[in-house]
Write a protein that holds these residues in place. Structure first.
Motif, PDB file in Angstrom:
ATOM      1  N   PHE A  53      19.941  38.863  -2.778  1.00  0.00           N
ATOM      2  CA  PHE A  53      19.999  37.795  -1.773  1.00  0.00           C
ATOM      3  C   PHE A  53      19.762  36.455  -2.468  1.00  0.00           C
ATOM      4  O   PHE A  53      18.752  36.286  -3.172  1.00  0.00           O
ATOM      5  CB  PHE A  53      18.947  38.037  -0.699  1.00  0.00           C
ATOM      6  CG  PHE A  53      19.194  37.265   0.564  1.00  0.00           C
ATOM      7  CD1 PHE A  53      20.301  37.543   1.356  1.00  0.00           C
ATOM      8  CD2 PHE A  53      18.330  36.257   0.965  1.00  0.00           C
ATOM      9  CE1 PHE A  53      20.530  36.849   2.532  1.00  0.00           C
ATOM     10  CE2 PHE A  53      18.544  35.560   2.137  1.00  0.00           C
ATOM     11  CZ  PHE A  53      19.653  35.847   2.929  1.00  0.00           C
ATOM     12  N   PRO A  54      20.663  35.496  -2.314  1.00  0.00           N
ATOM     13  CA  PRO A  54      20.617  34.291  -3.156  1.00  0.00           C
ATOM     14  C   PRO A  54      19.668  33.199  -2.689  1.00  0.00           C
ATOM     15  O   PRO A  54      19.600  32.142  -3.316  1.00  0.00           O
ATOM     16  CB  PRO A  54      22.073  33.789  -3.096  1.00  0.00           C
ATOM     17  CG  PRO A  54      22.562  34.231  -1.756  1.00  0.00           C
ATOM     18  CD  PRO A  54      21.891  35.556  -1.493  1.00  0.00           C
ATOM     19  N   TYR A  55      18.948  33.406  -1.600  1.00  0.00           N
ATOM     20  CA  TYR A  55      18.101  32.345  -1.051  1.00  0.00           C
ATOM     21  C   TYR A  55      16.616  32.724  -1.141  1.00  0.00           C
ATOM     22  O   TYR A  55      16.246  33.872  -0.928  1.00  0.00           O
ATOM     23  CB  TYR A  55      18.435  32.090   0.418  1.00  0.00           C
ATOM     24  CG  TYR A  55      19.869  31.745   0.690  1.00  0.00           C
ATOM     25  CD1 TYR A  55      20.330  30.439   0.631  1.00  0.00           C
ATOM     26  CD2 TYR A  55      20.787  32.749   1.024  1.00  0.00           C
ATOM     27  CE1 TYR A  55      21.653  30.127   0.895  1.00  0.00           C
ATOM     28  CE2 TYR A  55      22.109  32.448   1.286  1.00  0.00           C
ATOM     29  CZ  TYR A  55      22.544  31.138   1.225  1.00  0.00           C
ATOM     30  OH  TYR A  55      23.855  30.830   1.485  1.00  0.00           O
ATOM     31  N   THR A  56      15.795  31.724  -1.415  1.00  0.00           N
ATOM     32  CA  THR A  56      14.347  31.837  -1.279  1.00  0.00           C
ATOM     33  C   THR A  56      13.895  30.754  -0.313  1.00  0.00           C
ATOM     34  O   THR A  56      14.203  29.572  -0.521  1.00  0.00           O
ATOM     35  CB  THR A  56      13.634  31.648  -2.633  1.00  0.00           C
ATOM     36  OG1 THR A  56      14.026  32.700  -3.524  1.00  0.00           O
ATOM     37  CG2 THR A  56      12.124  31.673  -2.454  1.00  0.00           C
ATOM     38  N   ILE A  57      13.184  31.133   0.734  1.00  0.00           N
ATOM     39  CA  ILE A  57      12.677  30.153   1.691  1.00  0.00           C
ATOM     40  C   ILE A  57      11.432  29.493   1.083  1.00  0.00           C
ATOM     41  O   ILE A  57      10.377  30.105   0.974  1.00  0.00           O
ATOM     42  CB  ILE A  57      12.342  30.802   3.041  1.00  0.00           C
ATOM     43  CG1 ILE A  57      13.580  31.508   3.599  1.00  0.00           C
ATOM     44  CG2 ILE A  57      11.830  29.748   4.020  1.00  0.00           C
ATOM     45  CD1 ILE A  57      14.785  30.602   3.784  1.00  0.00           C
ATOM     46  N   ALA A  58      11.594  28.243   0.676  1.00  0.00           N
ATOM     47  CA  ALA A  58      10.491  27.507   0.056  1.00  0.00           C
ATOM     48  C   ALA A  58       9.565  26.911   1.102  1.00  0.00           C
ATOM     49  O   ALA A  58       8.366  26.772   0.864  1.00  0.00           O
ATOM     50  CB  ALA A  58      11.038  26.401  -0.844  1.00  0.00           C
TER      51      ALA A  58
ATOM     52  N   GLN B 164      13.773  35.145  -6.829  1.00  0.00           N
ATOM     53  CA  GLN B 164      12.396  34.873  -7.206  1.00  0.00           C
ATOM     54  C   GLN B 164      12.172  33.472  -7.752  1.00  0.00           C
ATOM     55  O   GLN B 164      11.043  33.106  -8.012  1.00  0.00           O
ATOM     56  CB  GLN B 164      11.957  35.888  -8.271  1.00  0.00           C
ATOM     57  CG  GLN B 164      11.778  37.285  -7.691  1.00  0.00           C
ATOM     58  CD  GLN B 164      10.681  37.285  -6.652  1.00  0.00           C
ATOM     59  OE1 GLN B 164       9.608  36.758  -6.856  1.00  0.00           O
ATOM     60  NE2 GLN B 164      10.955  37.879  -5.509  1.00  0.00           N
ATOM     61  N   SER B 165      13.205  32.712  -7.988  1.00  0.00           N
ATOM     62  CA  SER B 165      12.998  31.438  -8.670  1.00  0.00           C
ATOM     63  C   SER B 165      13.125  30.266  -7.735  1.00  0.00           C
ATOM     64  O   SER B 165      13.566  30.388  -6.610  1.00  0.00           O
ATOM     65  CB  SER B 165      14.056  31.278  -9.772  1.00  0.00           C
ATOM     66  OG  SER B 165      15.309  31.032  -9.182  1.00  0.00           O
ATOM     67  N   GLY B 166      12.677  29.130  -8.250  1.00  0.00           N
ATOM     68  CA  GLY B 166      13.075  27.871  -7.637  1.00  0.00           C
ATOM     69  C   GLY B 166      12.143  27.249  -6.649  1.00  0.00           C
ATOM     70  O   GLY B 166      12.271  26.069  -6.371  1.00  0.00           O
ATOM     71  N   SER B 167      11.203  27.983  -6.059  1.00  0.00           N
ATOM     72  CA  SER B 167      10.360  27.367  -5.048  1.00  0.00           C
ATOM     73  C   SER B 167       9.605  26.175  -5.597  1.00  0.00           C
ATOM     74  O   SER B 167       9.390  25.189  -4.922  1.00  0.00           O
ATOM     75  CB  SER B 167       9.370  28.400  -4.501  1.00  0.00           C
ATOM     76  OG  SER B 167      10.056  29.484  -3.947  1.00  0.00           O
ATOM     77  N   PHE B 168       9.214  26.268  -6.855  1.00  0.00           N
ATOM     78  CA  PHE B 168       8.474  25.167  -7.448  1.00  0.00           C
ATOM     79  C   PHE B 168       9.294  23.898  -7.469  1.00  0.00           C
ATOM     80  O   PHE B 168       8.767  22.803  -7.325  1.00  0.00           O
ATOM     81  CB  PHE B 168       8.039  25.537  -8.877  1.00  0.00           C
ATOM     82  CG  PHE B 168       9.184  25.655  -9.840  1.00  0.00           C
ATOM     83  CD1 PHE B 168       9.621  24.552 -10.546  1.00  0.00           C
ATOM     84  CD2 PHE B 168       9.828  26.864 -10.020  1.00  0.00           C
ATOM     85  CE1 PHE B 168      10.689  24.661 -11.427  1.00  0.00           C
ATOM     86  CE2 PHE B 168      10.893  26.960 -10.900  1.00  0.00           C
ATOM     87  CZ  PHE B 168      11.326  25.860 -11.607  1.00  0.00           C
ATOM     88  N   SER B 169      10.611  24.030  -7.637  1.00  0.00           N
ATOM     89  CA  SER B 169      11.411  22.823  -7.783  1.00  0.00           C
ATOM     90  C   SER B 169      11.497  22.051  -6.481  1.00  0.00           C
ATOM     91  O   SER B 169      11.445  20.826  -6.479  1.00  0.00           O
ATOM     92  CB  SER B 169      12.819  23.173  -8.274  1.00  0.00           C
ATOM     93  OG  SER B 169      13.507  23.942  -7.306  1.00  0.00           O
ATOM     94  N   VAL B 170      11.614  22.759  -5.369  1.00  0.00           N
ATOM     95  CA  VAL B 170      11.677  22.032  -4.112  1.00  0.00           C
ATOM     96  C   VAL B 170      10.331  21.426  -3.771  1.00  0.00           C
ATOM     97  O   VAL B 170      10.241  20.325  -3.247  1.00  0.00           O
ATOM     98  CB  VAL B 170      12.176  22.934  -2.957  1.00  0.00           C
ATOM     99  CG1 VAL B 170      11.152  23.981  -2.581  1.00  0.00           C
ATOM    100  CG2 VAL B 170      12.506  22.089  -1.744  1.00  0.00           C
TER     101      VAL B 170
END
Length: 585
Positions: free
Chosen positions: A487-492, A560-566
């Protein structure tokens, strides 16, 4: 409080088991001229407002810069940039002469260099001001810019891009409120005892609240005190049953003797224009919240008729009254209002009989501010950010250490029952941001999901008042997409929950990396590069069963990635003030 409909019965009467419902994710349109797009609010009819950041093709003005004079800041910055390229064994792709001749509009490296240079000169009125953020309205098919106070510049052949742009709330009939700043313009000024004129960038005022009706007409909410420009913002709007609207936020109501005397001493119109001096004074005294504490500010309420004329304006209250021997700047702000005319927000109060510089959460009713919770130390702070129509207030509490917000946790307070409780976290010590509560008692926001590391990831949650735990919204999403891939989305971050329990959120997804001119970037092998970008999504509850996904350590990068960036994108000045993830520029 923007929710005026009776709470839907989709989860009525259920406890935490309701949170086991799955969600269908719909990606909402992103703005094509920026990397990141976010949602800030939506109404029950699905009308959405938001913002976009990291804009492409920001207009850069170099006409006022002296490129030929030795020892200038621009030459020092270029030499440093050139050395940086040499350290990574690369050759810089532009010269200062190229920049002088307009390379910032054609060469992405030159554009990025100039943006960095201007950012480092942000405290100088002698350099162009740019704001890397626009306001958006989002439809099912397109994300369109909503211009607040910006104007076209014939010199730049575009908007000035020098203003703050924040849409905070939208009523159920589509009327928007927010705030922005006046555009900067260039002016020539000759300082005292000098022979040559200098270029300065000046503006008329810092913040102004704005109302935009469904026809696109704009109405400015003037503050009570406008000397030196004054300030106002609008954070929430409610449609009244009797017609018209009520809008809340804050407005400047005066200035202390100390601030006025400081202005008189430093702003004589000798070394810089008065407008530039006011701008510097506001920046000099901005506090931890980013508020323009150059002024006394008060939580404020404007009542508008159906033609959007202001029929009344009033202060809502403040937690401390200045004594005759005190000269402290005092302020309060309203962040949301419900249909009982109770507003949630925060205020300066007293601690040990002295005016405390840290604000506390509370609510405004009948012209009075009531503090929520108890404090046992001066460095404890907090803000109430929303209130539902059952008079339940939600917000954050935290501590301040070395001018940094720490140990932020969520809370709710039932005014009717006089009940206060902290909201559970992902783990002990997990910092939390609360964004919204609906009338059914569902709360959404964002919390840290990792205990260690410098870039602690944060993910969106949903919580039912009274339950023992919050639920990570990502656990309620599919493990795979329609093609069988991760699944390509992570809810930040979960931003808004409607009365039918639809959630508007900010997700992170891997996308093609683009440079500051909007061109897709490739590596030395000609392969497209990728990065994490934030985007708005709608989560609709379904009757499906929660999937048991693989352990996080074996999931793919996208999940699993990316939440930190938002979060890094959004934790800009005033994140602690804002009810939504908005920036006051």
């Amino acid at each position: 409080m923007k929710h005026t409909l009776i709470a839907a019965s989709i989860f009525a009467g259920l406890s935490g088991q309701a949170l086991a419902a799955t969600y269908q994710l719909t990606e909402l349109p992103r703005h094509e001229g920026a990397v990141h797009s976010i949602v800030s609010d939506a109404n029950e009819n699905g009308q959405i407002i938001g913002a976009a950041t990291r804009l492409f093709n920001l207009p850069i003005d170099v006409s006022y810069i002296d490129f030929d004079k030795d020892g200038t800041a621009i030459k020092a910055a270029y030499d440093q940039e050139k050395s940086r390229y040499e350290l990574i064994d690369e050759t810089i792709t532009f010269t200062l002469e190229d920049v002088k001749n307009g390379a910032a509009s054609t060469n992405a490296d030159a554009n990025n260099f100039m943006l960095g240079f201007l950012s480092r000169q942000s405290n100088s009125a002698e350099y162009q001001k740019l704001t890397d953020r626009i306001a958006l309205t989002v439809s099912p098919t397109f994300a369109d810019e909503k211009v607040l106070f910006d104007v076209q510049s014939s010199e730049l052949n575009s908007l000035t891009r020098s203003v703050g742009n924040n849409l905070a709330a939208i009523s159920d009939d589509g009327v928007m409120v927010g705030w922005g700043s006046a555009p900067f313009s260039k002016t020539e000024f000759t300082p005292k005892d000098e022979n040559e004129a200098k270029t300065f960038f000046v503006r008329d005022w810092n913040y102004r609240g704005i109302v935009i009706n469904t026809a696109g007409e704009k109405f400015t909410l003037e503050p009570a005190f406008t000397e030196h420009g004054g300030a106002s913002i609008a954070t929430d709007i409610e449609r009244l049953e009797t017609g018209g609207y009520v809008v809340v936020g804050y407005a400047s109501v005066g200035i202390t003797t100390q601030r006025q005397e400081g202005y008189d001493d430093r702003c004589k119109g000798e070394d810089r224009p008065l407008q530039a001096c006011v701008w510097l004074e506001e920046r000099r005294v901005a506090n931890l919240d980013g508020l323009p504490t150059f002024y006394d500010l008060r939580a404020y309420q404007w009542t508008l008729d159906d033609n959007f004329a202001v029929v009344s304006a009033k202060e809502l209250g403040v937690g401390a009254v200045r004594k005759d021997n005190e000269d402290n700047t005092i302020y309060s702000a309203a962040m949301a209002i419900n249909n009982s005319d109770i507003a949630a927000g925060y205020s300066i109060t007293r601690f040990d009989n002295d005016i405390n510089a840290r604000v506390v959460p509370g609510y405004f009713k009948d012209g009075q501010f009531s503090e929520i919770g108890e404090r046992d130390a001066w460095y404890k702070t907090g803000k109430a950010v929303d209130i539902n129509n059952n008079n339940v207030v939600v917000g954050h509490r935290a501590e301040v250490s070395r001018s940094t917000i720490q140990k932020a946790v969520g809370f709710y307070y039932d005014i009717n029952a006089d009940k206060f409780a902290d909201i559970p976290t992902y783990f002990n010590g997990s910092e939390m941001v609360i964004n919204d509560i609906n009338d059914a008692g569902y709360v959404v926001g964002q919390g840290e999901i990792e205990k260690n590391g410098n870039n602690k990831r944060r993910e969106g949650f949903i919580y039912k008042l009274g339950d023992e735990n919050i639920v990570n919204i990502n656990s309620l999403l599919p493990c795979k997409d329609a093609s069988g891939q991760a699944f390509p989305y992570t809810i930040a971050e979960a931003v808004k929950i409607t009365e039918s329990n639809k959630i508007y959120a900010i997700a992170v997804k891997t996308v093609e990396r683009r440079d500051r001119l909007g061109v897709v970037e490739k590596n030395s092998k000609g392969e497209i590069e990728y990065e994490s970008a934030s985007l708005p999504v709608l989560l609709t509850p379904t009757n499906g069963e929660v999937e048991q996904c693989a352990a996080p350590e074996v999931e793919t990068y996208e999940r699993q990635s990316g939440s930190f960036s938002v979060f890094a994108l959004l934790t800009l000045p005033l994140v602690w003030l804002r009810r939504r993830k908005l920036k006051i520029a």
